[in-house]
Design a protein around this motif. Structure first.
Motif, PDB file in Angstrom:
ATOM      1  N   LEU A  18       0.830  -1.208   0.000  1.00 17.26           N
ATOM      2  CA  LEU A  18       0.000   0.000   0.000  1.00 17.26           C
ATOM      3  C   LEU A  18       0.863   1.256   0.000  1.00 17.26           C
ATOM      4  CD1 LEU A  18      -2.770  -1.042   2.567  1.00 17.26           C
ATOM      5  CD2 LEU A  18      -3.006  -0.880   0.082  1.00 17.26           C
ATOM      6  N   LEU A  19       1.907   1.246   0.826  1.00 16.81           N
ATOM      7  CA  LEU A  19       2.801   2.413   0.885  1.00 16.81           C
ATOM      8  C   LEU A  19       3.571   2.590  -0.422  1.00 16.81           C
ATOM      9  CD1 LEU A  19       4.123   1.925   4.506  1.00 16.81           C
ATOM     10  CD2 LEU A  19       2.742   3.854   3.694  1.00 16.81           C
ATOM     11  N   ILE A  36      11.166   8.004   4.523  1.00 19.56           N
ATOM     12  CA  ILE A  36      11.074   7.127   5.699  1.00 19.56           C
ATOM     13  C   ILE A  36      11.273   5.680   5.263  1.00 19.56           C
ATOM     14  CG2 ILE A  36       9.516   6.272   7.511  1.00 19.56           C
ATOM     15  CD1 ILE A  36       8.139   9.080   7.359  1.00 19.56           C
ATOM     16  N   MET A  37      10.602   5.292   4.199  1.00 16.36           N
ATOM     17  CA  MET A  37      10.717   3.923   3.691  1.00 16.36           C
ATOM     18  C   MET A  37      12.121   3.649   3.162  1.00 16.36           C
ATOM     19  SD  MET A  37       7.034   3.623   1.797  1.00 16.36           S
ATOM     20  CE  MET A  37       7.449   2.086   0.993  1.00 16.36           C
ATOM     21  N   ALA A  38      12.703   4.621   2.489  1.00 13.09           N
ATOM     22  CA  ALA A  38      14.048   4.436   1.924  1.00 13.09           C
ATOM     23  C   ALA A  38      15.071   4.185   3.027  1.00 13.09           C
ATOM     24  CB  ALA A  38      14.439   5.647   1.088  1.00 13.09           C
ATOM     25  N   ARG A  39      14.802   4.739   4.219  1.00 12.90           N
ATOM     26  CA  ARG A  39      15.708   4.519   5.353  1.00 12.90           C
ATOM     27  C   ARG A  39      15.390   3.224   6.096  1.00 12.90           C
ATOM     28  NH1 ARG A  39      14.418  10.037   6.090  1.00 12.90           N
ATOM     29  NH2 ARG A  39      13.039   9.490   7.797  1.00 12.90           N
ATOM     30  N   GLY A  40      14.271   2.564   5.749  1.00 11.43           N
ATOM     31  CA  GLY A  40      13.896   1.319   6.411  1.00 11.43           C
ATOM     32  C   GLY A  40      13.263   1.537   7.768  1.00 11.43           C
ATOM     33  N   GLU A  41      12.713   2.713   7.980  1.00  5.20           N
ATOM     34  CA  GLU A  41      12.080   3.035   9.265  1.00  5.20           C
ATOM     35  C   GLU A  41      10.578   2.779   9.189  1.00  5.20           C
ATOM     36  OE1 GLU A  41      13.187   7.105   9.911  1.00  5.20           O
ATOM     37  OE2 GLU A  41      15.310   6.607  10.128  1.00  5.20           O
ATOM     38  N   LEU A  42       9.937   2.766  10.346  1.00  4.72           N
ATOM     39  CA  LEU A  42       8.489   2.572  10.400  1.00  4.72           C
ATOM     40  C   LEU A  42       7.769   3.868  10.039  1.00  4.72           C
ATOM     41  CD1 LEU A  42       7.794   0.511  13.656  1.00  4.72           C
ATOM     42  CD2 LEU A  42       7.817  -0.285  11.293  1.00  4.72           C
ATOM     43  N   THR A 133      12.577  -0.561  -4.538  1.00  6.97           N
ATOM     44  CA  THR A 133      13.684   0.364  -4.328  1.00  6.97           C
ATOM     45  C   THR A 133      14.230   0.281  -2.912  1.00  6.97           C
ATOM     46  OG1 THR A 133      12.139   2.133  -3.784  1.00  6.97           O
ATOM     47  CG2 THR A 133      12.879   1.986  -6.086  1.00  6.97           C
ATOM     48  N   ASP A 134      13.422  -0.243  -1.981  1.00  3.80           N
ATOM     49  CA  ASP A 134      13.907  -0.365  -0.604  1.00  3.80           C
ATOM     50  C   ASP A 134      14.559  -1.723  -0.352  1.00  3.80           C
ATOM     51  OD1 ASP A 134      11.440  -1.638  -0.783  1.00  3.80           O
ATOM     52  OD2 ASP A 134      10.826  -1.108   1.235  1.00  3.80           O
ATOM     53  N   ASP A 135      14.698  -2.556  -1.383  1.00  2.00           N
ATOM     54  CA  ASP A 135      15.390  -3.835  -1.232  1.00  2.00           C
ATOM     55  C   ASP A 135      16.853  -3.682  -1.620  1.00  2.00           C
ATOM     56  OD1 ASP A 135      13.526  -5.447  -0.113  1.00  2.00           O
ATOM     57  OD2 ASP A 135      12.986  -6.521  -1.936  1.00  2.00           O
TER      58      ASP A 135
END
Length: 183
Positions: A18-19, A36-42, A133-135
């Motif tokens: 969803l995000l 936030i997602m790119a940093r792996g944070e909640l 992209t966050d993997d």
């Protein structure tokens, strides 16, 4: 999750999907959560609950499999407010090393395509190979740290609410996880 949808008739809602969809569509919310997602944070619980509520409206009266939610005690409180106490929680357990190997393997086709494009004189921006992209190793490590920071207290809270927690060993194949789930 696809198999659960097909064979058990549940609606699968992945908080991450969803995000990522919000980011892909370049919505206001997507622009807010991208970094936030790119940093792996909640991402904040309020944002996730807003997304879940919006999508769940399309599936009244259906059983819903929430993937990646709750990830914190605040998420868990918001979950109960959103749709009541869960019937059960699936706790997917996998060694961090195996998770990192899987992310690395998933990235290999993308890396190879980028290398091929660079060899052919391309800028590397037109690759047709898609990946999250966050993997990447850095974000994955931070996601694992974040997971370990919150998951024990969240599981304990669910148990205190008398939510049955089903532990599944996800270090093997998808078929072996399915067999555990059916047992």
């Amino acid at each position: 999750s696809k198999r659960l949808e097909e064979e058990c008739g549940v609606v699968h809602l992945s908080s991450g999907d969803l995000l990522r969809d919000e980011v892909r569509r370049d919505t206001v919310l997507g622009r807010q959560v991208r970094d936030i997602m790119a940093r792996g944070e909640l991402v904040s619980s309020a944002v996730i609950v807003t997304l879940m509520r919006r999508v769940m409206r399309d599936h009244p009266g259906k059983r819903v499999l929430l993937d990646g939610f709750p990830r914190s005690i605040q998420n868990a409180h918001d979950l109960v407010e959103l749709c009541g106490t869960p019937e059960l929680a699936l706790h997917l357990q996998c060694d961090d090393t195996i998770l990192m190997e899987r992310i690395n393997v998933a990235n290999k086709p993308h890396q190879k395509a980028m290398e091929e494009e660079a060899k052919n004189g391309s800028s590397g921006t037109t690759t047709t190979t898609t990946r999250r992209t966050d993997d990447n190793i850095y974000t994955a490590l931070n996601r694992l740290r974040t997971y370990h920071k919150y998951h024990n207290s969240t599981l304990e809270w669910l148990r205190e609410q008398h939510v049955p927690v089903v532990n599944l060993d996800c270090s093997g194949s998808a078929e072996s996880v399915w067999e555990q789930l059916c047992a």
